[in-house]
Motif scaffolding. Structure first.
Motif, PDB file in Angstrom:
ATOM      1  N   ILE A  25       2.146   1.807   2.709  1.00 60.49           N
ATOM      2  CA  ILE A  25       3.343   2.049   1.888  1.00 60.49           C
ATOM      3  C   ILE A  25       3.607   0.858   0.975  1.00 60.49           C
ATOM      4  O   ILE A  25       3.880   1.010  -0.227  1.00 60.49           O
ATOM      5  N   MET A  26       3.494  -0.349   1.531  1.00 62.08           N
ATOM      6  CA  MET A  26       3.766  -1.555   0.746  1.00 62.08           C
ATOM      7  C   MET A  26       2.726  -1.751  -0.351  1.00 62.08           C
ATOM      8  O   MET A  26       3.059  -2.144  -1.476  1.00 62.08           O
ATOM      9  N   VAL A  27       1.456  -1.482  -0.033  1.00 57.82           N
ATOM     10  CA  VAL A  27       0.407  -1.605  -1.050  1.00 57.82           C
ATOM     11  C   VAL A  27       0.669  -0.631  -2.189  1.00 57.82           C
ATOM     12  O   VAL A  27       0.526  -0.976  -3.372  1.00 57.82           O
ATOM     13  N   TYR A  28       1.077   0.574  -1.838  1.00 57.30           N
ATOM     14  CA  TYR A  28       1.345   1.584  -2.872  1.00 57.30           C
ATOM     15  C   TYR A  28       2.471   1.143  -3.805  1.00 57.30           C
ATOM     16  O   TYR A  28       2.329   1.157  -5.029  1.00 57.30           O
ATOM     17  N   MET A  77      -2.897 -20.306   3.092  1.00 54.74           N
ATOM     18  CA  MET A  77      -1.898 -19.248   3.235  1.00 54.74           C
ATOM     19  C   MET A  77      -1.478 -18.674   1.888  1.00 54.74           C
ATOM     20  O   MET A  77      -1.168 -17.481   1.772  1.00 54.74           O
ATOM     21  N   ALA A  78      -1.444 -19.505   0.846  1.00 54.06           N
ATOM     22  CA  ALA A  78      -1.109 -18.994  -0.485  1.00 54.06           C
ATOM     23  C   ALA A  78      -2.139 -17.963  -0.924  1.00 54.06           C
ATOM     24  O   ALA A  78      -1.799 -16.884  -1.430  1.00 54.06           O
ATOM     25  N   VAL A  79      -3.415 -18.287  -0.697  1.00 50.73           N
ATOM     26  CA  VAL A  79      -4.484 -17.340  -1.029  1.00 50.73           C
ATOM     27  C   VAL A  79      -4.451 -16.146  -0.066  1.00 50.73           C
ATOM     28  O   VAL A  79      -4.553 -14.988  -0.476  1.00 50.73           O
ATOM     29  N   GLY A  80      -4.294 -16.456   1.237  1.00 55.31           N
ATOM     30  CA  GLY A  80      -4.304 -15.410   2.248  1.00 55.31           C
ATOM     31  C   GLY A  80      -3.177 -14.405   2.071  1.00 55.31           C
ATOM     32  O   GLY A  80      -3.377 -13.201   2.229  1.00 55.31           O
ATOM     33  N   THR A  81      -1.976 -14.891   1.744  1.00 56.63           N
ATOM     34  CA  THR A  81      -0.843 -13.988   1.559  1.00 56.63           C
ATOM     35  C   THR A  81      -1.069 -13.063   0.368  1.00 56.63           C
ATOM     36  O   THR A  81      -0.770 -11.863   0.423  1.00 56.63           O
ATOM     37  N   ALA A  82      -1.593 -13.630  -0.724  1.00 51.44           N
ATOM     38  CA  ALA A  82      -1.857 -12.806  -1.901  1.00 51.44           C
ATOM     39  C   ALA A  82      -2.875 -11.714  -1.583  1.00 51.44           C
ATOM     40  O   ALA A  82      -2.710 -10.555  -1.981  1.00 51.44           O
ATOM     41  N   LEU A  83      -3.933 -12.070  -0.854  1.00 57.38           N
ATOM     42  CA  LEU A  83      -4.932 -11.071  -0.461  1.00 57.38           C
ATOM     43  C   LEU A  83      -4.342 -10.062   0.517  1.00 57.38           C
ATOM     44  O   LEU A  83      -4.609  -8.860   0.427  1.00 57.38           O
ATOM     45  N   HIS A  84      -3.551 -10.550   1.463  1.00 60.73           N
ATOM     46  CA  HIS A  84      -2.923  -9.701   2.476  1.00 60.73           C
ATOM     47  C   HIS A  84      -2.040  -8.643   1.819  1.00 60.73           C
ATOM     48  O   HIS A  84      -2.009  -7.489   2.251  1.00 60.73           O
ATOM     49  N   GLN A  85      -1.332  -9.027   0.770  1.00 65.03           N
ATOM     50  CA  GLN A  85      -0.406  -8.112   0.101  1.00 65.03           C
ATOM     51  C   GLN A  85      -1.078  -7.262  -0.979  1.00 65.03           C
ATOM     52  O   GLN A  85      -0.433  -6.375  -1.545  1.00 65.03           O
ATOM     53  N   GLY A  86      -2.318  -7.573  -1.314  1.00 66.15           N
ATOM     54  CA  GLY A  86      -2.998  -6.825  -2.370  1.00 66.15           C
ATOM     55  C   GLY A  86      -2.561  -7.222  -3.755  1.00 66.15           C
ATOM     56  O   GLY A  86      -2.528  -6.383  -4.673  1.00 66.15           O
ATOM     57  N   ASP A  87      -2.240  -8.521  -3.946  1.00 66.36           N
ATOM     58  CA  ASP A  87      -1.703  -8.987  -5.222  1.00 66.36           C
ATOM     59  C   ASP A  87      -2.761  -9.468  -6.210  1.00 66.36           C
ATOM     60  O   ASP A  87      -2.419  -9.898  -7.308  1.00 66.36           O
ATOM     61  N   MET A  88      -4.049  -9.417  -5.824  1.00 61.93           N
ATOM     62  CA  MET A  88      -5.085 -10.044  -6.644  1.00 61.93           C
ATOM     63  C   MET A  88      -5.757  -9.078  -7.621  1.00 61.93           C
ATOM     64  O   MET A  88      -6.755  -9.416  -8.238  1.00 61.93           O
ATOM     65  N   LEU A 143      -6.606  -4.693  -8.854  1.00 64.33           N
ATOM     66  CA  LEU A 143      -6.883  -3.339  -8.385  1.00 64.33           C
ATOM     67  C   LEU A 143      -7.912  -3.334  -7.258  1.00 64.33           C
ATOM     68  O   LEU A 143      -7.802  -2.548  -6.309  1.00 64.33           O
ATOM     69  N   TRP A 144      -8.928  -4.207  -7.337  1.00 65.89           N
ATOM     70  CA  TRP A 144      -9.947  -4.262  -6.283  1.00 65.89           C
ATOM     71  C   TRP A 144      -9.318  -4.628  -4.944  1.00 65.89           C
ATOM     72  O   TRP A 144      -9.687  -4.087  -3.904  1.00 65.89           O
ATOM     73  N   ASN A 145      -8.335  -5.552  -4.978  1.00 65.97           N
ATOM     74  CA  ASN A 145      -7.638  -5.975  -3.768  1.00 65.97           C
ATOM     75  C   ASN A 145      -6.817  -4.825  -3.198  1.00 65.97           C
ATOM     76  O   ASN A 145      -6.800  -4.589  -1.974  1.00 65.97           O
ATOM     77  N   THR A 146      -6.156  -4.097  -4.077  1.00 69.41           N
ATOM     78  CA  THR A 146      -5.370  -2.937  -3.654  1.00 69.41           C
ATOM     79  C   THR A 146      -6.255  -1.894  -2.979  1.00 69.41           C
ATOM     80  O   THR A 146      -5.939  -1.368  -1.906  1.00 69.41           O
ATOM     81  N   ALA A 147      -7.399  -1.592  -3.614  1.00 67.72           N
ATOM     82  CA  ALA A 147      -8.301  -0.572  -3.080  1.00 67.72           C
ATOM     83  C   ALA A 147      -8.868  -0.989  -1.724  1.00 67.72           C
ATOM     84  O   ALA A 147      -8.916  -0.180  -0.784  1.00 67.72           O
ATOM     85  N   LEU A 148      -9.282  -2.249  -1.588  1.00 66.86           N
ATOM     86  CA  LEU A 148      -9.849  -2.714  -0.327  1.00 66.86           C
ATOM     87  C   LEU A 148      -8.803  -2.729   0.786  1.00 66.86           C
ATOM     88  O   LEU A 148      -9.094  -2.398   1.936  1.00 66.86           O
ATOM     89  N   ASN A 149      -7.580  -3.131   0.447  1.00 68.71           N
ATOM     90  CA  ASN A 149      -6.518  -3.137   1.458  1.00 68.71           C
ATOM     91  C   ASN A 149      -6.193  -1.731   1.944  1.00 68.71           C
ATOM     92  O   ASN A 149      -5.966  -1.497   3.133  1.00 68.71           O
ATOM     93  N   ALA A 150      -6.160  -0.789   1.010  1.00 68.71           N
ATOM     94  CA  ALA A 150      -5.901   0.603   1.396  1.00 68.71           C
ATOM     95  C   ALA A 150      -7.025   1.127   2.292  1.00 68.71           C
ATOM     96  O   ALA A 150      -6.774   1.788   3.309  1.00 68.71           O
ATOM     97  N   LEU A 151      -8.275   0.811   1.942  1.00 66.02           N
ATOM     98  CA  LEU A 151      -9.414   1.227   2.748  1.00 66.02           C
ATOM     99  C   LEU A 151      -9.363   0.582   4.136  1.00 66.02           C
ATOM    100  O   LEU A 151      -9.653   1.237   5.147  1.00 66.02           O
TER     101      LEU A 151
END
Length: 476
Positions: free
Chosen positions: A55-58, A373-384, A386-394
């Motif tokens: 939900i959050m990624v969306y 953590m700055a990098v990790g949080t951005a990746l965790h939230q899918g902020d990097m 469209l590729w990050n968003t797609a991988l997080n959803a998968l």
């Protein structure tokens, strides 16, 4: 959640057969038992974290967090930041403006956070006409609702602690799962890296569970560690405490008793992890370097002008002082979607009386853990991107499948027609069993709440469950 014992030519409870069970088999069953028990607690939490994560990624990447990115028609010069903030504040006579987010582009609205009786209202204002376009209670949106569940289960500190225990036990789940996955009985890695799709029934579920679990194990550890770093005990009192930015680096600047964490508005964390526990500077001293020129009123408009003059561009935010000693804080970071990469994180504090710049900290000033953590949080939230968003959803969908397949395998394995948990049996006379448990507990004690939980489960398993036959029959 659980796996079947490999076909070694012996029954599951080999310690009861005429042929003594091998050490390898007993250790396998012991690891399976821990994997099973960890899964009992972890699966509901992993399902919750995955669903709320989706939900959050969306809403973070596809939609908007709370309908705030409103577009406007450019028409001449924009009005001042003060005028825009006043237009928002006029909606709530008893409220106070807490944060101002300038329009990130000529065709976008300004966003003003107005605090009303402890509630954050996000007001979108047309920067050309000062017309209010939208007003939303920040924590009432789907994004923030999902975020609050994701972090606290809507029950505050208790929920935070339960999730911290679940995340730590999930690491135990991964370690034991990798041991169960490890190729044995002469089979090579190729056999366990590719699922045998010709299998049927429970065997097919196991093939998919085992292979997918291996492929996402490293990613899952990353998500768990980056999430645990925000948790109240392991994160807040252990890791974050010694990784926070040292305010002593700000020369001769008086410090407040309040920390940067007070600038978080609502359920979602908005302040970079490495700054949350850092004290804020105080206004009202002679400290600082020239920022806003002397003779210029220090207000939201002049602070925005200074921010742009020192390099803030496009999307950033200004937190207003909460009292006579508070400061204006200009910030931009990737976890809020302000910058494209975490290396662009930047926070600047300005004296509300003199307009001097009191302190500044950027990504390059963070310690190693804070940078991670700055990098990790951005990746965790899918902020990097469209590729990050797609991988997080998968990834979230994969975790959901692992949880469902684990439950299905347990259901298909359990004896039918009886009310039993059907846990894997505790091997009898297992060589080095105590040592194996000790190693597992050492791994888990890196996370205090998890260590205490495992000790309690171990005591229950060995001291109580094994000595109360009716309870033992019900759970095994």
């Amino acid at each position: 959640m659980e796996k079947a014992v490999p076909a070694l030519g012996r029954p599951l409870t080999a310690e009861k057969s005429d042929e003594p069970a091998s050490f390898a088999r007993k250790f396998y069953v012991a690891a399976w038992r821990w994997h099973f028990y960890a899964g009992l607690f972890v699966v509901p939490f992993l399902l919750m974290l995955s669903i709320t994560g989706l939900i959050m990624v969306y809403f973070n990447s596809v939609e908007t967090r709370f309908g705030e990115r409103l577009y406007v028609i450019p028409q001449g010069e924009m009005t001042s930041a003060v005028a825009q903030a006043q237009a928002a504040a006029a909606l709530y006579p008893t409220g106070a403006v807490a944060q101002y987010m300038p329009p990130p582009a000529a065709d976008r609205s300004a966003l003003i956070n107005v605090k009303v009786d402890g509630v954050s209202m996000i007001v979108a204002v047309d920067p050309y006409t000062n017309m209010v376009l939208n007003a939303v209670e920040k924590d009432s949106t789907w994004f923030y609702f999902a975020s609050d569940i994701h972090g606290t289960l809507l029950i505050g500190d208790l929920g935070d602690r339960l999730i911290e225990i679940a995340a730590g036990l999930a690491i135990v789940l991964i370690v034991t799962g990798l041991y169960l996955w490890w190729p044995r009985d002469g089979s090579g890695f190729a056999r366990v890296l590719i699922p045998r799709l010709s299998a049927r029934g429970r065997a097919l579920w196991k093939e998919l569970h085992v292979t997918l679990g291996f492929y996402i194990s490293i990613v899952m550890v990353f998500f768990l560690i980056s999430g645990l770093a925000w948790a109240g005990i392991w994160g807040g009192q252990f890791v974050q405490a010694w990784s926070t930015f040292p305010a002593e680096k700000w020369d001769n600047v008086p410090l407040s008793d309040e920390t940067h964490a007070t600038m978080n508005h609502g359920a979602l964390k908005e302040v970079p992890w490495g700054l949350e526990q850092t004290p804020l500077p105080l206004s009202g001293s002679e400290a600082g370097v020239t920022g806003i020129p002397e003779g210029t009123p220090v207000n939201l408009t002049s602070v925005e002008g200074l921010a742009r003059a020192i390099g803030f561009d496009k999307q950033f935010r200004i937190n207003l002082p909460g009292d006579a000693t508070g400061v204006y804080t200009v910030s931009a970071d990737s976890m809020d979607g302000d910058t494209e990469t975490p290396t662009g994180d930047r926070t600047v504090h300005i004296d509300q009386h003199s307009g001097k710049v009191l302190a500044e900290v950027g990504f390059e000033d963070y310690g190693l853990a804070a940078k991670a953590m700055a990098v990790g949080t951005a990746l965790h939230q899918g902020d990097m991107g469209l590729w990050n968003t797609a991988l997080n959803a998968l990834f979230c969908l994969s975790v959901i499948f692992l949880c469902v397949s684990g439950v299905v395998m347990w259901w298909m394995r359990r004896p039918s027609g009886v009310l039993r948990l059907a846990a894997p049996p505790l091997p009898a006379n297992l060589p080095l069993w105590k040592g194996a448990v000790f190693i597992m507990l050492l791994l888990s004690l890196a996370f205090p709440l998890v260590g205490l939980t495992l000790l309690a489960v171990l005591a229950f398993d060995v001291l109580i469950l094994s000595n109360i036959p009716p309870l033992k029959r019900a759970l095994q």
